[in-house]
Design an enzyme around this catalytic site. Structure first.
Site, PDB file in Angstrom:
ATOM      1  N   GLU A 162       0.822  -1.212   0.000  1.00 49.84           N
ATOM      2  CA  GLU A 162       0.000   0.000   0.000  1.00 49.84           C
ATOM      3  C   GLU A 162       0.854   1.259   0.000  1.00 49.84           C
ATOM      4  O   GLU A 162       0.540   2.224  -0.703  1.00 49.84           O
ATOM      5  CB  GLU A 162      -0.918   0.041   1.248  1.00 49.84           C
ATOM      6  CG  GLU A 162      -1.860  -1.118   1.351  1.00 49.84           C
ATOM      7  CD  GLU A 162      -1.339  -2.256   2.218  1.00 49.84           C
ATOM      8  OE1 GLU A 162      -2.149  -2.861   2.939  1.00 49.84           O
ATOM      9  OE2 GLU A 162      -0.121  -2.546   2.164  1.00 49.84           O
ATOM     10  N   CYS A 218      -2.968  -3.058   7.204  1.00 49.72           N
ATOM     11  CA  CYS A 218      -2.584  -3.014   8.613  1.00 49.72           C
ATOM     12  C   CYS A 218      -2.850  -1.600   9.140  1.00 49.72           C
ATOM     13  O   CYS A 218      -3.220  -0.693   8.390  1.00 49.72           O
ATOM     14  CB  CYS A 218      -1.106  -3.379   8.771  1.00 49.72           C
ATOM     15  SG  CYS A 218       0.031  -2.130   8.119  1.00 49.72           S
TER      16      CYS A 218
END
Length: 158
Positions: A66, A94
């Site tokens: 990401e 996360c």
């Protein structure tokens, strides 16, 4: 970087189409013996950022898929905010990546497999920007299986 656009294929939804591209990035991570998670960022139906895990290669625990894709997209856009963009990622982000999406002001997050151990949703869903729309479970089985197979192969080597 390979930039493509969704052409409106009738046989597949835009979310499935772009998750396939995120899966392509995950497979690149797998080839590099990284945890196979991939991400892309789209804007107006066009991919503007790609990334996959690089934590081992860069020896950097923050080099998640990401983070790579968001940084590439911001560079492409010439600005730090991605309000009109969608982040597609094969695994639920996360806390670190969800927090980064807040600061980038990502308009939408679409993820494949839920991460019951480290995913941001189990800790606090308010970590993303209040206007961010979140969709999970797109191509969930395929995304999860890639990670399961990776860790299974690692356990067999020890």
């Amino acid at each position: 970087m390979r930039y493509i656009s969704f052409d409106g294929e009738a046989s597949i939804s835009p979310d499935e189409f772009f998750m396939n591209e995120a899966l392509r990035e995950a497979r690149e991570a797998l080839k590099e013996d990284e945890i196979p998670i991939g991400a892309i960022v789209t804007c107006k139906g066009q991919i503007i950022g790609r990334g996959h895990n690089l934590t081992e290669r860069l020896n950097d625990v923050s080099a998640h898929a990401e983070m790579q894709a968001l940084t590439a997209a911001a560079n492409y856009m010439g600005g730090k905010y991605l309000k009109d963009c969608t982040l597609y990622v094969t695994m639920e982000p996360c806390v670190m990546c969800a927090g980064a999406s807040y600061w980038f002001q990502v308009g939408r997050i679409v993820f494949g497999a839920y991460d019951t151990k480290l995913g941001f949703g189990r800790l606090n869903q308010k970590i993303t920007h209040p206007k961010t729309i979140i969709t999970g479970g797109i191509k969930e089985n395929e995304c999860a299986q890639l990670v399961r197979d990776f860790f299974k192969s690692k356990r067999q080597k020890t």
